[in-house]
Design a protein around this motif. Sequence first.
Motif, short mmCIF file in Angstrom:
data_model
loop_
_atom_site.label_atom_id
_atom_site.label_comp_id
_atom_site.label_asym_id
_atom_site.label_seq_id
_atom_site.Cartn_x
_atom_site.Cartn_y
_atom_site.Cartn_z
N VAL A 154 -5.13 6.61 -4.03
CA VAL A 154 -5.90 5.65 -3.24
C VAL A 154 -7.30 6.20 -2.99
O VAL A 154 -8.30 5.49 -3.11
CB VAL A 154 -5.19 5.34 -1.91
N TYR B 47 -1.34 -2.26 6.94
CA TYR B 47 -1.76 -1.37 5.86
C TYR B 47 -3.20 -0.89 6.06
O TYR B 47 -3.51 0.27 5.82
CB TYR B 47 -1.58 -2.05 4.51
N SER B 48 -4.05 -1.80 6.52
CA SER B 48 -5.43 -1.40 6.80
C SER B 48 -5.44 -0.35 7.91
O SER B 48 -6.20 0.62 7.86
CB SER B 48 -6.25 -2.61 7.23
N ARG C 55 -4.49 2.99 6.57
CA ARG C 55 -5.56 3.57 5.73
C ARG C 55 -6.76 4.03 6.56
O ARG C 55 -7.40 5.01 6.25
CB ARG C 55 -6.08 2.52 4.74
N VAL D 130 -6.83 -5.37 -3.22
CA VAL D 130 -5.53 -5.40 -3.91
C VAL D 130 -5.06 -6.84 -3.93
O VAL D 130 -5.43 -7.63 -3.06
CB VAL D 130 -4.47 -4.52 -3.19
N HIS E 96 0.81 -1.21 0.00
CA HIS E 96 0.00 0.00 0.00
C HIS E 96 0.85 1.27 0.00
O HIS E 96 0.51 2.26 -0.66
CB HIS E 96 -0.90 -0.03 1.24
N GLU F 137 -1.76 -8.31 2.06
CA GLU F 137 -1.48 -7.32 3.10
C GLU F 137 -1.26 -7.96 4.46
O GLU F 137 -0.49 -7.46 5.27
CB GLU F 137 -2.59 -6.27 3.15
N ASP G 141 -10.56 4.23 -4.08
CA ASP G 141 -11.45 3.62 -3.10
C ASP G 141 -12.75 4.41 -2.89
O ASP G 141 -13.83 3.87 -3.06
CB ASP G 141 -10.72 3.46 -1.75
#
Lengths: 668, 629
Positions: A341, A385-386, A389, A399, A333, A403, A345
């Motif tokens: 992004v 990564y989550s 974000r 993706v 990410h 992740e 998204d």
Amino acid sequence: MSIKSGKNHYAIPGIIISLLINIAVINAQKVPISFEAYHGYTGTIDYLKKVNAAYPGITELMTIGESTMGRPIHVLVITGMNKGTTIDRHIELRNKRKENIQNVPAMKIHQGKPGHFIGGSTHGNEYTGTEVCLYIIDKLVSAYGNDETITKLIDSRAFYICPMINPDGVYNSVEKGIAQRANSMNKDDDEDGRINEDGPDDIDGDGFITSFRYRDTEGMYVIDDEDPRLMIRLGRDEKTDKQRYSVIREDIDNDKDGKRGEDYESGIDLNRNYPESWWKDDGFAGGSGTYPLSAPETHAMAEFFTNYRNILMAQFYHTSGGFTYRPMGTAPHSRLNPADVAVFDFIMGKKYLEIIGEEVPEAWLYPEKLDQYRKELQGSDADTYSKSRGYELPRGWRVSYNEEGDKRYGYGMATDWLYAQYGIYSITTELWNPEADIPGLEVRDDENRRAAVERALLKYQDDRYDGKLFIDWKSFRHPELGEGETGGWISRYSRNNALPGEPLLNVCEKHWQFELFRASLLPEIIIKDLKTNIIYSGNTSEGTAKRDNDEFRVETGKGKGRYNIIEITATIENTGALATNLADGEELPGNRQDVAWLVAERNNIEFLEGRPFVSLGSLGGREKIPGVSNNPSKKEVKWIIAVRDNTPLKIVVSSLKGGTVYQEINVK
Amino acid sequence: MKTKNIYNRIIIIIFISILTVQLAYPQSKLQKSAGGEHGETDFIINWKRYYTYDEWTGIMKEMQKKYPGLCELESIGKSRMGLDQLLLTLTNKSTGSHSDKTAIWVDGAIHGNEVNGITCSLYLAWYLLTRYDYDPYVKDLLDSHTFYILPGLNVDANNSFVKAPNTANNPRETYRPEDNDGDGLYDEDLTEDVDGDGELSYMYREDPEGNLRLSADSRRFVDAEEGFEGLRFTRIGSEGFDNDGDGQINEDDLGGPDPNRNFPYGWNLNAGNPYPMSEPETRNVFEFQLAHPNIFASFHYHNTGRLIMFQAPPPVRQSASQHEQLREETERRLQEMKKTNKYAQLFPRQVSDEYRHDMDVQTKIVSEGAYILKNYEPVIGGLSGQAHAATYYMLGAYSYLIELWGSPVDIADTDNDGRLSDEEYMKWIDLDLAGEGWITPHKVNHPDLGEIWIGGSAKKHMQRTPPSRYIEMEAEKNARFVMYCASQFPEVKIEDIKLKALKANIYQVDVTVRNTGEYPTASDRSVQLERYIPDMLQFRGSDNISLVVTSGKDLIGESGRRRSYFRRSDPGPEIQLSAGEKTEFRLKGKGKRVIRYYLAMDGKQGTVEFTLSSKMGGSDRESVTIRLD
């Protein structure tokens, strides 16, 4: 079209498909098309040629390369061919080199418009994408002149549709009935000095290559209890009291070397052959090739995207699963710019989930509360990564990068390449999710979900297709393996692809809607508030002017007759939803900033303030992207010129991915 | 005691059958005197000039016509503008097909302006062809090896550079259109010969505020001293027009990516855009190389700088201080070596064990290169999408980028300060070149700029590419370096066979195989790439002889010998136990190996035959008769 439409938090019901299908059959359809059967290679080529012949004013059929077996790779361009302009039509070159080097072709009209690429069948056995491409072509060309919105879209944008990136794979999968993911290659896989001599065979001579099953104590399959036509695959260490079977593709050892099907046309995995994070990897489904873009098909794509730099939007259809991969798969990410992004998204992803009827993450509905969602995630077991974000990616919009495990998915994939190296909003949609695309498909709860879906599909084809998609097992003596049975799904219809007819139409309609939405996001540049102010008028004997302490004093003459000193101002605005480049797009080699030229016959003009062309950066979009500070969507331009009386003047604005427009200047 | 008796009763007869190909025809015109002619007048080419595309390909066609037994001509593909990239394949056809022989690849002028590479590679072909009948060294090379020679790689730009007025630096790239100035137009503002003198120089305008003036001899523009009262100038730039009317001149030059950043190994977007192997000219070359796995080494001619840029194995990770230590140690050892050989080379690169031989071999080869080319400096080459990086790292071939010629510093630096001053340079032009090659400043009327001055610079073939009088001098020694490399290609032979009786009807046979070349039969890199075929010794015995598969320990109680093969420091012969009828290994440069067999023989007489085969090193065969008294 508004992009702020998501009102509810919950998954909305799927689109009412049957209604829309009826709309498709409008009388404007000059080339009728049906989705009751797959078009395959032959049908697709035939359709493209007919559409091109029927709609010369809005289509161009390009051949961008040739497959290994010599089949053309076509891109159908759809755009108003007499609408728009390109920068090279406005700038006259003079005193050129005597050699007369002709290395720069004249620009095509569509190169002056924002481009939207849609491609299918990178993997030959995933031809649902080819069908969706044809469906989109039909929708676009049929609506031209009938639907105001779509007509405007076709005039102002350029659609580049490549139904078969891998024509050899499609031909073998559909026409020959031998599923082929890879491209074709003339390669001696088994190093016996012969090329492509041992492929699958229709061993029972029934016209279809299905499966051969035989009793085998080491086999990994058993017969399904509920539907004895189905073979259930066992887990690796799963124990069973039932008779074990091995199931292979119908095949014999053609070259008598003790191996079956070891040297067929099947070459490399084209979606591992692109230059982004490419690595030589022979292990993956045919391998990634000897070097990046070694395959004629990927080479053709690379050359195409290099020549059509106006493309800002790209879609690569694969199957199956009913979800979309946005970049990236080869990098985590953190490799993406947050502004990109947000577009992927909050704007595209949200719309996609609405279309496929899946729940939109709350964070995407209320991006202003992203910090709060981010905090909430910190204590959870979500991956790094989550957490960074502020949301986990949903099933339907994800993706391919792993992740959780922090591992790349693969090497050299098209979507990553176009995003990272060409500055394109590229995505890969895995078409076809039977449970979503066949409303009312009865899938019973079962531990083995895959088996349950297959049972339901088998029943569905019994009811809707007279059972013609599946060949019942019948005994056959294999010359090498002995007694067994041939039968099973006809290769064309097995799992990978949306069943023709209603299921396929449902898939097509959803993805047409989605790409229509994406096309509507493309930038659109206008020149407005054009003002001219004559500061001074003079004549030949006084000559032209030079600026000196804000006064214009005439020194030496360049033109003859009367001339004016004029101040010209205008506003250049992008009225499209998205900016003319991705966040870092203008920095990529081959891309550039938007520019504005002031053009006039050169002997008659002198620039006193401002250059003949000015760089504008990348004009931002009209749409506010959550969490991102947009570039301004407007830029003022200003020139002060000395110009011979009555010399025609114009402003030409050229954005590589945002289109080229011009306006003639009426001096007042 | 008994063993000894048996041993005494053995008679060995060795038959040697030569597998190397028969000589096609004897060397009819063998020249024994170094003072004699070597075929130069059989095919006369003027090496004191540069050639256009039509001319140099014309010479290639003539070569094929005149030497059909040694030379083949083909097009490996077309350039962007549709010119054929013509390739010469040189080998003695009667001794075998080119693809069955170990080959060297030579290309020139991947950078359009570096056309000295065309003359050098063409000269190599001419040297080999004309000397074949006169010179045993050349004959041997063409009988046993193949030379793939592509004189002009970047043909469109090469042709323009020779034909049209150009600076020394342009056109360098392939002809893919590129928008250098970001104005939306492609290649729209090139350089032009404004004054029509056939050369591209610089433009200056008279300017009372300017920082330049004419030199005393009026040949150069030099810095104007403060208070200088005479004519002052400001430099505008390279000669040309403002083609697109944007107020700038020559800002969007011909061509796109650097073709020598376009190859796949170490490729990066910024240097090698738009994508790896995007240019027809580079792609044709790499596809040819991929299709010819017999290519063992490659040469790539560039200008300028007198460098031998060779590809070396990847360095192991080192800390800065470790590397500094290595550098110092290397320098110390090098100074020691230079006491006896001033051309000695040593490089501060630490490589892993599996690459040590490549590093050693390359060091040896470029040391000889430094000797042959005299004032050329060997350095380790870069990666970043360069052609010679791909040949070594992706194909496993030993590769060399030669920066031909260079500034005349070595001859014209009269005050020995290591650089050429303007005065020294002008003296070189006046005395060495009899005044040739300089553009004197002169006034010109420019359509966009009015009255300007042009000149004060050297002409095209004075900077990167040598003046024509130096072409042959440069080409001759470079041809010898390529030939030296080819002469060191691996060549394998069975050197010795020793037989020893162990006990009743059991014999030990030691077969010594050797590679006489400096190069191994496969590079370390090709081994890592698994892009090689191992050398093989094949055993065949008469019906009464069978191989005993054993470690040998139970037969002779000898365990230490085999382990010694693995001990790197052991200087003794490397002994490898046979792995049955086919034993595989790799022979290093100048390397030898002993393959040990244990045999059982029934009766009093039998025959064994050993066939040695190496993909790159050729083959050899010997048979042995064992007879008991």
